[in-house]
Design an enzyme around this catalytic site. Structure first.
Site: not given
Ligand code: CO
Length: 211
Positions: A102, A99
């Site tokens: 992060c 993602h």
């Protein structure tokens, strides 16, 4: 805090009631066992709940999460999940989902000393070192870290392919697919990196096992 804590258990009761209203057999069906088609390897980040972001009900996704969705070959936890998912549950898809934003990936690009986690993040630093030149062509800091998130996911997909577990499964069946995704916490959308692997042909020769 106390109210918050109690609300978690209250929410569970409400969730059970809602599910039973939709389908009185909901839990009876799940109690008979699982046959999930997907193994999810994602980040522990609280903003990336595996089932919720892909609309998958209980029973569909076997889940392993750690900091920065890493596939570390000496991690018995990961290897046990992987072996069970591939050889017992016979999942068809393994999705590594990173993602944007992060924290583990961002920290790996710095010299920060956080604590024990430094030793876990060292694995991500290796990916940074391997891709340093590509990443430092990118001038804009957010674009650079976003690209690093993508490259880290790709590296972890390759790490899956290098395991004896995945290569063994590929020897026996043609329906095991490895995928790399990145979830954007800022808009909720998943980007498919289109790095799907279904055999070990793209691995460097030294990683191919004679199974
Ligand atoms: Co993360």
């Amino acid at each position: 805090m106390e109210t918050y804590y109690n609300s978690l258990l209250e929410n569970n009761k409400k969730w059970v009631a809602d599910k039973l209203k939709e389908d009185p057999d909901f839990f009876n069906k799940l109690a008979h066992g699982q046959k999930p088609p997907v193994l999810w390897i994602g980040c522990s980040d609280s903003r990336v709940p595996a089932n919720e972001i892909i609309g998958a009900p209980p029973g569909e996704v076997f889940v392993h999460r750690n900091i920065a969705n890493m596939v570390v070959h000496s991690d018995m936890n990961l290897l046990s999940v992987l072996d069970y998912a591939v050889n017992v549950l016979e999942v068809k898809h393994i999705i590594v989902c990173g993602h944007y934003g992060c924290g583990g990936v961002q920290t790996a690009m710095t010299n920060a000393h956080v604590g024990l986690i430094d030793n876990w993040i060292r694995h991500i630093k290796d990916v940074y070192r391997m891709n340093y030149e590509e990443l430092h062509v990118i001038q804009e800091p957010k674009a650079r870290v976003d690209r690093f998130v993508e490259l880290n996911v790709f590296e972890q997909v390759c790490n899956l392919a290098k395991t004896s577990i995945v290569q063994g499964a590929w020897e026996r069946r043609a329906d095991l697919h490895l995928h790399g995704w990145v979830y954007d916490v800022a808009d909720g959308l998943i980007k498919d990196l289109d790095v799907t692997l279904t055999n070990n042909s793209t691995l460097q020769n030294v990683y191919k096992l004679d199974i």
